[in-house]
Motif scaffolding. Structure first.
Motif, PDB file in Angstrom:
ATOM      1  N   GLY A 152      11.617 -81.998  92.164  1.00  0.00           N
ATOM      2  CA  GLY A 152      12.442 -83.206  92.065  1.00  0.00           C
ATOM      3  C   GLY A 152      11.693 -84.364  91.443  1.00  0.00           C
ATOM      4  N   ILE A 153      10.417 -84.509  91.794  1.00  0.00           N
ATOM      5  CA  ILE A 153       9.603 -85.586  91.223  1.00  0.00           C
ATOM      6  C   ILE A 153       9.419 -85.355  89.730  1.00  0.00           C
ATOM      7  CG2 ILE A 153       7.269 -86.553  91.163  1.00  0.00           C
ATOM      8  CD1 ILE A 153       7.210 -86.163  94.232  1.00  0.00           C
ATOM      9  N   ARG A 159      13.553 -87.258  83.442  1.00  0.00           N
ATOM     10  CA  ARG A 159      14.777 -88.011  83.152  1.00  0.00           C
ATOM     11  C   ARG A 159      14.467 -89.459  82.795  1.00  0.00           C
ATOM     12  NH1 ARG A 159      17.317 -85.587  87.995  1.00  0.00           N
ATOM     13  NH2 ARG A 159      16.908 -87.618  88.887  1.00  0.00           N
ATOM     14  N   GLU A 160      13.517 -90.053  83.506  1.00  0.00           N
ATOM     15  CA  GLU A 160      13.160 -91.440  83.203  1.00  0.00           C
ATOM     16  C   GLU A 160      12.522 -91.545  81.825  1.00  0.00           C
ATOM     17  OE1 GLU A 160      10.515 -95.161  84.887  1.00  0.00           O
ATOM     18  OE2 GLU A 160      10.835 -93.420  86.178  1.00  0.00           O
ATOM     19  N   ALA A 161      11.669 -90.593  81.469  1.00  0.00           N
ATOM     20  CA  ALA A 161      11.046 -90.604  80.146  1.00  0.00           C
ATOM     21  C   ALA A 161      12.102 -90.462  79.056  1.00  0.00           C
ATOM     22  CB  ALA A 161      10.007 -89.492  80.045  1.00  0.00           C
ATOM     23  N   GLY A 165      12.869 -93.223  76.327  1.00  0.00           N
ATOM     24  CA  GLY A 165      12.715 -92.818  74.932  1.00  0.00           C
ATOM     25  C   GLY A 165      13.976 -93.039  74.118  1.00  0.00           C
ATOM     26  N   GLU A 166      15.105 -92.953  74.745  1.00  0.00           N
ATOM     27  CA  GLU A 166      16.377 -93.150  74.052  1.00  0.00           C
ATOM     28  C   GLU A 166      16.866 -94.591  74.156  1.00  0.00           C
ATOM     29  OE1 GLU A 166      18.234 -91.002  72.289  1.00  0.00           O
ATOM     30  OE2 GLU A 166      16.717 -89.455  72.505  1.00  0.00           O
ATOM     31  N   TYR A 176      21.654 -87.788  82.383  1.00  0.00           N
ATOM     32  CA  TYR A 176      21.924 -86.716  81.432  1.00  0.00           C
ATOM     33  C   TYR A 176      22.309 -87.313  80.082  1.00  0.00           C
ATOM     34  CZ  TYR A 176      22.106 -84.082  85.720  1.00  0.00           C
ATOM     35  OH  TYR A 176      21.792 -83.527  86.929  1.00  0.00           O
ATOM     36  N   PRO A 177      21.876 -86.689  78.974  1.00  0.00           N
ATOM     37  CA  PRO A 177      22.222 -87.219  77.648  1.00  0.00           C
ATOM     38  C   PRO A 177      23.739 -87.235  77.454  1.00  0.00           C
ATOM     39  CG  PRO A 177      20.565 -85.481  77.476  1.00  0.00           C
ATOM     40  CD  PRO A 177      21.041 -85.502  78.890  1.00  0.00           C
ATOM     41  N   MET A 178      24.221 -88.268  76.761  1.00  0.00           N
ATOM     42  CA  MET A 178      25.660 -88.386  76.532  1.00  0.00           C
ATOM     43  C   MET A 178      26.067 -87.837  75.177  1.00  0.00           C
ATOM     44  SD  MET A 178      26.361 -92.080  78.309  1.00  0.00           S
ATOM     45  CE  MET A 178      28.053 -92.133  77.834  1.00  0.00           C
ATOM     46  N   GLY A 179      25.147 -87.319  74.388  1.00  0.00           N
ATOM     47  CA  GLY A 179      25.510 -86.666  73.146  1.00  0.00           C
ATOM     48  C   GLY A 179      25.688 -87.608  71.966  1.00  0.00           C
TER      49      GLY A 179
END
Length: 191
Positions: A152-153, A159-161, A165-166, A176-179
């Motif tokens: 989980g960590i 996910r934070e990275a 980054g985005e 989660y990425p939204m595409g």
């Protein structure tokens, strides 16, 4: 150029360092475990003498130890401890993450064995959890819970990275990425 070789073996290292233990406080609550032990190596012949010495005052003289062979590459039949012999046996039915200590006069104790390569923060969590009086959590359950925490960590860091980054705008609130690569801004009607 001078080259120095470190000839310290795990056996020498274990003999010099104190046993890393966390024991359940004396209480009337019976639990699944009596504490945790974090050895420095997987060498039972080197690790058991400091453990037995550390436990002699609170628990009395340990005479026998049982382990599961899946976690220990070599299991000696006997280990010398302060001029006496500690008998070691193995059972495949025993939880691989547990060490059972026996004394002729005092009784039996079950310790969670934390793998030597465990990170200090994870070992601290496991040692604290294994020493809770009256806990119904077994050694296997504690190790599985710790694996889930580590996963989980790592997942949260990933996910934070990705979010950073985005630019944060291209991720759902759940990570989660939204595409899409960027949010569209409405065209300005101001001219």
């Amino acid at each position: 150029m001078i080259t120095t070789f470190d000839r310290t073996t795990p056996r020498d290292l274990a003999a010099e360092l104190p046993a890393r233990l966390s024991l359940t406080p004396k209480t009337t609550l019976a639990g699944q475990l009596d504490g945790a032990w974090w050895p420095y190596s997987r060498d039972l012949a080197a690790e058991l003498p400091p453990l037995a010495a550390a436990l002699e005052e609170p628990w009395g003289r340990i005479t026998r130890v049982t382990v599961n062979p899946t976690r220990w590459p070599v299991i000696p039949h006997t280990v010398p401890v302060d001029g006496r012999t500690l008998h070691v046996a193995w059972f495949t039915e025993q939880d691989p993450d547990k060490l059972i200590l026996l004394s002729y006069t005092v009784g039996r104790w079950d310790l969670l064995v934390i793998p030597p390569e465990t990170e200090p923060a994870a070992a601290a969590r496991l040692m604290a959890a294994a020493a809770i009086p009256g806990s119904v959590l077994t050694a296997g359950v504690l190790m599985a819970d710790e694996a889930a925490i580590r996963h989980g960590i790592r997942d949260a860091v990933r996910r934070e990275a990705t979010w950073e980054g985005e630019g944060g705008a291209c991720m759902s609130p759940f990570g989660y990425p939204m595409g899409r690569s960027a949010l569209r801004l409405p065209e300005s009607t101001w001219r």
